[in-house]
Scaffold this motif. Structure first.
Motif, PDB file in Angstrom:
ATOM      1  N   VAL A 141     -42.634 -20.030 -10.536  1.00  0.00           N
ATOM      2  CA  VAL A 141     -43.916 -19.481 -10.993  1.00  0.00           C
ATOM      3  C   VAL A 141     -43.720 -18.160 -11.722  1.00  0.00           C
ATOM      4  CG1 VAL A 141     -46.173 -18.648 -10.236  1.00  0.00           C
ATOM      5  CG2 VAL A 141     -45.179 -20.638  -9.151  1.00  0.00           C
ATOM      6  N   THR A 142     -42.875 -17.288 -11.196  1.00  0.00           N
ATOM      7  CA  THR A 142     -42.717 -15.976 -11.835  1.00  0.00           C
ATOM      8  C   THR A 142     -42.134 -16.099 -13.238  1.00  0.00           C
ATOM      9  OG1 THR A 142     -40.582 -15.712 -10.722  1.00  0.00           O
ATOM     10  CG2 THR A 142     -42.496 -14.709  -9.678  1.00  0.00           C
ATOM     11  N   THR A 143     -41.200 -17.022 -13.419  1.00  0.00           N
ATOM     12  CA  THR A 143     -40.631 -17.228 -14.748  1.00  0.00           C
ATOM     13  C   THR A 143     -41.679 -17.808 -15.695  1.00  0.00           C
ATOM     14  OG1 THR A 143     -38.523 -17.700 -13.656  1.00  0.00           O
ATOM     15  CG2 THR A 143     -38.677 -18.211 -15.999  1.00  0.00           C
ATOM     16  N   LEU A 144     -42.489 -18.721 -15.187  1.00  0.00           N
ATOM     17  CA  LEU A 144     -43.572 -19.282 -16.008  1.00  0.00           C
ATOM     18  C   LEU A 144     -44.563 -18.188 -16.413  1.00  0.00           C
ATOM     19  CD1 LEU A 144     -44.385 -22.682 -14.290  1.00  0.00           C
ATOM     20  CD2 LEU A 144     -43.645 -22.339 -16.630  1.00  0.00           C
ATOM     21  N   MET A 145     -44.858 -17.294 -15.483  1.00  0.00           N
ATOM     22  CA  MET A 145     -45.786 -16.199 -15.783  1.00  0.00           C
ATOM     23  C   MET A 145     -45.225 -15.309 -16.892  1.00  0.00           C
ATOM     24  SD  MET A 145     -47.080 -15.246 -11.927  1.00  0.00           S
ATOM     25  CE  MET A 145     -47.350 -13.564 -12.371  1.00  0.00           C
ATOM     26  N   LYS A 146     -43.914 -15.032 -16.836  1.00  0.00           N
ATOM     27  CA  LYS A 146     -43.294 -14.179 -17.851  1.00  0.00           C
ATOM     28  C   LYS A 146     -43.274 -14.863 -19.211  1.00  0.00           C
ATOM     29  CE  LYS A 146     -40.308 -11.712 -14.641  1.00  0.00           C
ATOM     30  NZ  LYS A 146     -38.912 -11.555 -14.145  1.00  0.00           N
ATOM     31  N   LYS A 147     -42.948 -16.150 -19.236  1.00  0.00           N
ATOM     32  CA  LYS A 147     -42.825 -16.865 -20.506  1.00  0.00           C
ATOM     33  C   LYS A 147     -44.170 -17.141 -21.168  1.00  0.00           C
ATOM     34  CE  LYS A 147     -38.349 -19.000 -19.943  1.00  0.00           C
ATOM     35  NZ  LYS A 147     -37.554 -20.201 -20.180  1.00  0.00           N
TER      36      LYS A 147
END
Length: 121
Positions: A83-89
């Protein structure tokens, strides 16, 4: 012009408009045929005049939805993505990303590879 002359001119214009409206009303009443109980005939609708052919419709630009964007990122990752990587991207907030993940998981478009890690189905 004096007020009297202006009022007289307005009155003439109003009378001309009234005559046009009256003529339109009588024309509409004549075109409508009311069926009688004995004949049981159906009223005939007036057919609209043919319109000029329209120009070809412009193609609308396809909007990429937030769900499409998240799915595209998930499907590109081989090992899965959290989720955190998706939020950043994507730049979306946590609630939006989690709602998208939950919805797409229920639809069977993604799978959970591990706790908090998602891969394409």
């Amino acid at each position: 012009m004096t007020t009297q002359k202006q009022l007289a001119a307005v009155q003439k214009k109003l009378e001309a408009i009234k005559l046009k409206v009256d003529n339109l009303l009588t024309a509409v009443e004549k075109s409508e045929t009311k069926p009688t109980k004995a004949s049981k005939a159906k009223a005939v609708k007036a057919t609209p005049a043919k319109k000029a052919p329209k120009a070809p419709a412009k193609k609308k630009a396809v909007k990429v939805t937030a769900t499409d964007e998240v799915l595209k990122i998930i499907n590109r990752s081989k090992k899965g993505i959290n989720v955190t990587t998706l939020m950043k991207k994507t730049g979306f907030d946590q609630k939006k990303v989690r709602n998208i993940l939950n919805r797409t998981f229920k639809q069977g478009k993604i799978k959970r590879a591990d706790k908090g890690v998602y891969v394409g189905a």
